[in-house]
Design a protein around this motif. Structure first.
Motif, short mmCIF file in Angstrom:
data_model
loop_
_atom_site.label_atom_id
_atom_site.label_comp_id
_atom_site.label_asym_id
_atom_site.label_seq_id
_atom_site.Cartn_x
_atom_site.Cartn_y
_atom_site.Cartn_z
N THR A 1 0.85 -1.18 0.00
CA THR A 1 0.00 0.00 0.00
C THR A 1 0.89 1.23 0.00
O THR A 1 2.01 1.21 0.53
CB THR A 1 -0.92 0.06 1.24
N VAL A 2 0.36 2.30 -0.59
CA VAL A 2 1.11 3.54 -0.64
C VAL A 2 0.11 4.69 -0.76
O VAL A 2 -0.94 4.54 -1.38
CB VAL A 2 2.13 3.53 -1.80
N LYS A 3 0.42 5.81 -0.12
CA LYS A 3 -0.44 6.98 -0.23
C LYS A 3 -0.29 7.59 -1.61
O LYS A 3 0.75 7.46 -2.26
CB LYS A 3 -0.07 8.01 0.84
N LYS A 4 -1.34 8.29 -2.04
CA LYS A 4 -1.36 8.86 -3.39
C LYS A 4 -0.15 9.74 -3.67
O LYS A 4 0.46 9.64 -4.72
CB LYS A 4 -2.65 9.66 -3.57
N ASP A 5 0.21 10.59 -2.72
CA ASP A 5 1.33 11.52 -2.96
C ASP A 5 2.69 10.84 -2.90
O ASP A 5 3.70 11.43 -3.30
CB ASP A 5 1.26 12.71 -2.00
N GLU A 6 2.76 9.59 -2.43
CA GLU A 6 4.02 8.85 -2.37
C GLU A 6 4.14 7.83 -3.50
O GLU A 6 5.17 7.17 -3.63
CB GLU A 6 4.14 8.12 -1.03
N ALA A 7 3.11 7.69 -4.33
CA ALA A 7 3.10 6.66 -5.37
C ALA A 7 4.26 6.82 -6.35
O ALA A 7 4.82 5.84 -6.82
CB ALA A 7 1.77 6.68 -6.12
N GLU A 8 4.64 8.06 -6.65
CA GLU A 8 5.71 8.29 -7.63
C GLU A 8 7.08 7.86 -7.12
O GLU A 8 8.01 7.75 -7.90
CB GLU A 8 5.73 9.75 -8.07
N THR A 9 7.21 7.61 -5.83
CA THR A 9 8.50 7.15 -5.29
C THR A 9 8.77 5.69 -5.63
O THR A 9 9.89 5.22 -5.48
CB THR A 9 8.57 7.33 -3.76
#
Length: 85
Positions: free
Chosen positions: A66-74
């Motif tokens: 799982t990942v938060k939307k703003d961290e997805a690009e990492t």
């Protein structure tokens, strides 16, 4: 991790069913090999995804459930984007 799940979690493709369709149409390669939705991806793999007239090459940096939307690009790094014929 499965390819279709990674594409959804990283938000490269919004829905897992759509990610499965794109993969099954042969529009995604992993390290130069055609990929299926069930293909396994790992850190360091290079994906080439064909979005309409655009080819996007990315490298996988991380795999998470799982990942938060703003961290997805990492989770990935875009290596190049180019127009295809």
């Amino acid at each position: 991790m499965r390819l279709d799940k990674f594409l959804k979690i990283s938000r490269l493709i919004k829905r897992r069913t759509l990610a499965k369709e794109v993969a099954d149409q042969g529009r995604i390669t992993i390290n130069g090999n055609k990929a299926k939705a069930s293909s396994t991806v790992a850190r360091g793999d290079e994906l080439v995804i064909k979005f309409g007239q655009k080819l996007v090459t990315i490298q996988i940096n991380d795999l998470r459930e799982t990942v938060k939307k703003d961290e997805a690009e990492t989770l990935y790094k875009v290596i190049k984007e180019e127009r295809s014929e």
